[in-house]
Design a protein around this motif. Structure first.
Motif, PDB file in Angstrom:
ATOM      1  N   VAL A  73       0.849  -1.200   0.000  1.00  0.00           N
ATOM      2  CA  VAL A  73       0.000   0.000   0.000  1.00  0.00           C
ATOM      3  C   VAL A  73       0.883   1.248   0.000  1.00  0.00           C
ATOM      4  N   ALA A  74       1.908   1.235   0.863  1.00  0.00           N
ATOM      5  CA  ALA A  74       2.812   2.394   0.957  1.00  0.00           C
ATOM      6  C   ALA A  74       3.591   2.578  -0.341  1.00  0.00           C
ATOM      7  N   LEU A  75       4.116   1.483  -0.887  1.00  0.00           N
ATOM      8  CA  LEU A  75       4.915   1.559  -2.107  1.00  0.00           C
ATOM      9  C   LEU A  75       4.091   2.090  -3.286  1.00  0.00           C
ATOM     10  N   MET A  76       2.878   1.543  -3.454  1.00  0.00           N
ATOM     11  CA  MET A  76       2.048   1.977  -4.588  1.00  0.00           C
ATOM     12  C   MET A  76       1.635   3.439  -4.427  1.00  0.00           C
ATOM     13  N   THR A  77       1.364   3.835  -3.190  1.00  0.00           N
ATOM     14  CA  THR A  77       1.013   5.240  -2.942  1.00  0.00           C
ATOM     15  C   THR A  77       2.196   6.130  -3.297  1.00  0.00           C
ATOM     16  N   ASP A  78       3.388   5.716  -2.893  1.00  0.00           N
ATOM     17  CA  ASP A  78       4.618   6.467  -3.186  1.00  0.00           C
ATOM     18  C   ASP A  78       4.832   6.604  -4.698  1.00  0.00           C
ATOM     19  N   MET A  79       4.543   5.527  -5.441  1.00  0.00           N
ATOM     20  CA  MET A  79       4.753   5.531  -6.891  1.00  0.00           C
ATOM     21  C   MET A  79       3.937   6.624  -7.592  1.00  0.00           C
ATOM     22  N   LEU A  80       2.803   7.003  -6.979  1.00  0.00           N
ATOM     23  CA  LEU A  80       1.901   7.961  -7.634  1.00  0.00           C
ATOM     24  C   LEU A  80       2.367   9.408  -7.485  1.00  0.00           C
ATOM     25  N   GLN A  81       3.292   9.671  -6.549  1.00  0.00           N
ATOM     26  CA  GLN A  81       3.814  11.035  -6.319  1.00  0.00           C
ATOM     27  C   GLN A  81       2.691  12.069  -6.237  1.00  0.00           C
ATOM     28  N   LEU A  82       1.778  11.849  -5.305  1.00  0.00           N
ATOM     29  CA  LEU A  82       0.584  12.700  -5.221  1.00  0.00           C
ATOM     30  C   LEU A  82       0.880  14.100  -4.698  1.00  0.00           C
ATOM     31  N   GLU A  83       0.087  15.037  -5.192  1.00  0.00           N
ATOM     32  CA  GLU A  83       0.100  16.409  -4.686  1.00  0.00           C
ATOM     33  C   GLU A  83      -1.295  16.694  -4.126  1.00  0.00           C
ATOM     34  N   PRO A  84      -1.372  17.650  -3.154  1.00  0.00           N
ATOM     35  CA  PRO A  84      -2.646  17.876  -2.450  1.00  0.00           C
ATOM     36  C   PRO A  84      -3.839  18.187  -3.357  1.00  0.00           C
ATOM     37  N   GLU A  85      -3.598  18.776  -4.533  1.00  0.00           N
ATOM     38  CA  GLU A  85      -4.745  19.150  -5.387  1.00  0.00           C
ATOM     39  C   GLU A  85      -5.160  18.025  -6.338  1.00  0.00           C
ATOM     40  N   ASN A  86      -4.500  16.874  -6.268  1.00  0.00           N
ATOM     41  CA  ASN A  86      -4.749  15.781  -7.231  1.00  0.00           C
ATOM     42  C   ASN A  86      -6.095  15.069  -7.030  1.00  0.00           C
ATOM     43  N   ILE A  87      -6.615  14.579  -8.166  1.00  0.00           N
ATOM     44  CA  ILE A  87      -7.812  13.737  -8.190  1.00  0.00           C
ATOM     45  C   ILE A  87      -7.336  12.340  -8.597  1.00  0.00           C
ATOM     46  N   VAL A  88      -7.669  11.335  -7.772  1.00  0.00           N
ATOM     47  CA  VAL A  88      -7.119   9.991  -7.962  1.00  0.00           C
ATOM     48  C   VAL A  88      -8.235   8.979  -8.197  1.00  0.00           C
ATOM     49  N   LEU A  89      -7.976   8.036  -9.109  1.00  0.00           N
ATOM     50  CA  LEU A  89      -8.903   6.929  -9.330  1.00  0.00           C
ATOM     51  C   LEU A  89      -8.276   5.646  -8.795  1.00  0.00           C
ATOM     52  N   GLU A  90      -9.040   4.924  -7.970  1.00  0.00           N
ATOM     53  CA  GLU A  90      -8.593   3.604  -7.505  1.00  0.00           C
ATOM     54  C   GLU A  90      -9.543   2.545  -8.060  1.00  0.00           C
ATOM     55  N   ILE A  91      -8.972   1.446  -8.578  1.00  0.00           N
ATOM     56  CA  ILE A  91      -9.791   0.307  -9.005  1.00  0.00           C
ATOM     57  C   ILE A  91      -9.557  -0.822  -8.009  1.00  0.00           C
ATOM     58  N   GLY A  92     -10.632  -1.314  -7.373  1.00  0.00           N
ATOM     59  CA  GLY A  92     -10.527  -2.381  -6.373  1.00  0.00           C
ATOM     60  C   GLY A  92     -10.548  -1.796  -4.966  1.00  0.00           C
ATOM     61  N   THR A  93     -11.724  -1.297  -4.546  1.00  0.00           N
ATOM     62  CA  THR A  93     -11.849  -0.635  -3.238  1.00  0.00           C
ATOM     63  C   THR A  93     -11.553  -1.592  -2.092  1.00  0.00           C
ATOM     64  N   GLY A  94     -12.033  -2.847  -2.210  1.00  0.00           N
ATOM     65  CA  GLY A  94     -11.803  -3.852  -1.163  1.00  0.00           C
ATOM     66  C   GLY A  94     -12.275  -3.353   0.188  1.00  0.00           C
ATOM     67  N   SER A  95     -11.355  -3.253   1.143  1.00  0.00           N
ATOM     68  CA  SER A  95     -11.685  -2.809   2.500  1.00  0.00           C
ATOM     69  C   SER A  95     -11.805  -1.294   2.602  1.00  0.00           C
ATOM     70  N   GLY A  96     -11.236  -0.580   1.632  1.00  0.00           N
ATOM     71  CA  GLY A  96     -11.216   0.884   1.706  1.00  0.00           C
ATOM     72  C   GLY A  96      -9.937   1.424   2.342  1.00  0.00           C
ATOM     73  N   TYR A  97      -9.049   0.532   2.787  1.00  0.00           N
ATOM     74  CA  TYR A  97      -7.826   0.988   3.477  1.00  0.00           C
ATOM     75  C   TYR A  97      -6.918   1.811   2.552  1.00  0.00           C
ATOM     76  N   GLN A  98      -6.671   1.283   1.344  1.00  0.00           N
ATOM     77  CA  GLN A  98      -5.828   2.020   0.402  1.00  0.00           C
ATOM     78  C   GLN A  98      -6.465   3.378   0.057  1.00  0.00           C
ATOM     79  N   SER A  99      -7.782   3.403  -0.097  1.00  0.00           N
ATOM     80  CA  SER A  99      -8.478   4.668  -0.392  1.00  0.00           C
ATOM     81  C   SER A  99      -8.253   5.665   0.734  1.00  0.00           C
ATOM     82  N   ALA A 100      -8.325   5.176   1.986  1.00  0.00           N
ATOM     83  CA  ALA A 100      -8.159   6.063   3.145  1.00  0.00           C
ATOM     84  C   ALA A 100      -6.762   6.679   3.150  1.00  0.00           C
TER      85      ALA A 100
END
Ligand code: SAH
Length: 228
Positions: A73-100
């Motif tokens: 979860v941490a590695l994939m989040t890091d790969m996205l290099q997110l900025e505060p104004e970004n809009i993100v799409l996740e496929i596979g909500t599952g538990s919702g942990y990665q979304s959180a």
């Protein structure tokens, strides 16, 4: 609980170091690690598995699905290099942990889940935990979520046999997608897909991984075709 969370963070940090030659760094973005330390993973696992919530491993969440390993979860989040104004799409909500985790690092998360029961459960959970910048949708993630496209980042948390074309279309130029590719129960690789400002696609393998399959009822039980 606080100690458990600290132990999980330490385990992620040590696995990052251990895999440094694959992932090309020995530390993840401190903002990502901070987000990881703010989300209570025990809220996202079934009640009989709460004692394992802060272990650095995947756990079953019902319907044959899993909550991913915290390191991944941490590695994939890091790969996205997110900025505060970004809009993100996740496929596979599952538990919702990665979304959180994502929701603490960007403006809005749109997340799609194919299993209706999981999608409903997660909407209630995220609402009750106060994650107000996550929008959930029940549907087939192969199609993305065109209404809110294009996205500054896309993350797929189930293994696909190929990169779905709609997801490439819904990615903004100059943006990134993290997606595991491979056949179910066989070798899979976590890929970083980059779309440059000219719209050209570049794909790089980051690490061998093991994800549940991205289901597509239109192609289920048919020939998987070539990986690309
Ligand atoms: N991100 C999740 C991990 C979930 S496991 C978490 O943090 O808990 C992968 C999820 O992808 C499962 O819930 C599975 O039902 C879902 N999934 C599989 N195929 C899908 C598809 N085609 N579209 C959307 N979700 C899908």
């Amino acid at each position: 609980m606080k100690n458990d969370l600290q132990r999980m963070i330490a385990e992620i940090e040590s696995e990052v170091k251990y895999t440094r030659s694959y992932i090309g760094k020995d530390k993840l973005d401190p903002r990502v690690m901070e987000a990881m330390s703010k989300v209570s993973r025990d809220e996202f696992v079934p009640s009989d598995l709460k004692r394992l919530a802060y272990d650095n491993g995947p756990l079953p969440i019902g319907h044959g699905q899993t909550i991913s390993q915290p390191y991944i979860v941490a590695l994939m989040t890091d790969m996205l290099q997110l900025e505060p104004e970004n809009i993100v799409l996740e496929i596979g909500t599952g538990s919702g942990y990665q979304s959180a985790v994502l929701s603490l690092l960007c403006k809005e998360v749109y997340t799609v889940e194919i299993v209706t029961e999981l999608g409903k459960e997660v909407a209630t959970r995220l609402k009750s935990l106060g994650y107000n910048n996550i929008k959930t949708h029940i549907g087939n993630g192969y199609d993305g979520w065109p209404e809110h496209a294009p996205y500054d980042a896309i993350i797929v948390t189930a293994a696909a046999t190929h990169i779905p074309e709609p997801l490439i279309e819904q990615l903004k130029p100059g943006s990134r997608m993290a997606i595991p590719l491979g056949l179910p129960h066989m070798h899979q690789e976590l890929m970083l897909v980059e779309k440059n400002d000219q719209g050209e696609i570049n794909v790089n393998s980051i690490l061998g991984v093991a994800f549940v399959p991205l289901v597509d009822e239109r192609t289920a039980n048919k020939d998987y075709g070539p990986l690309h």
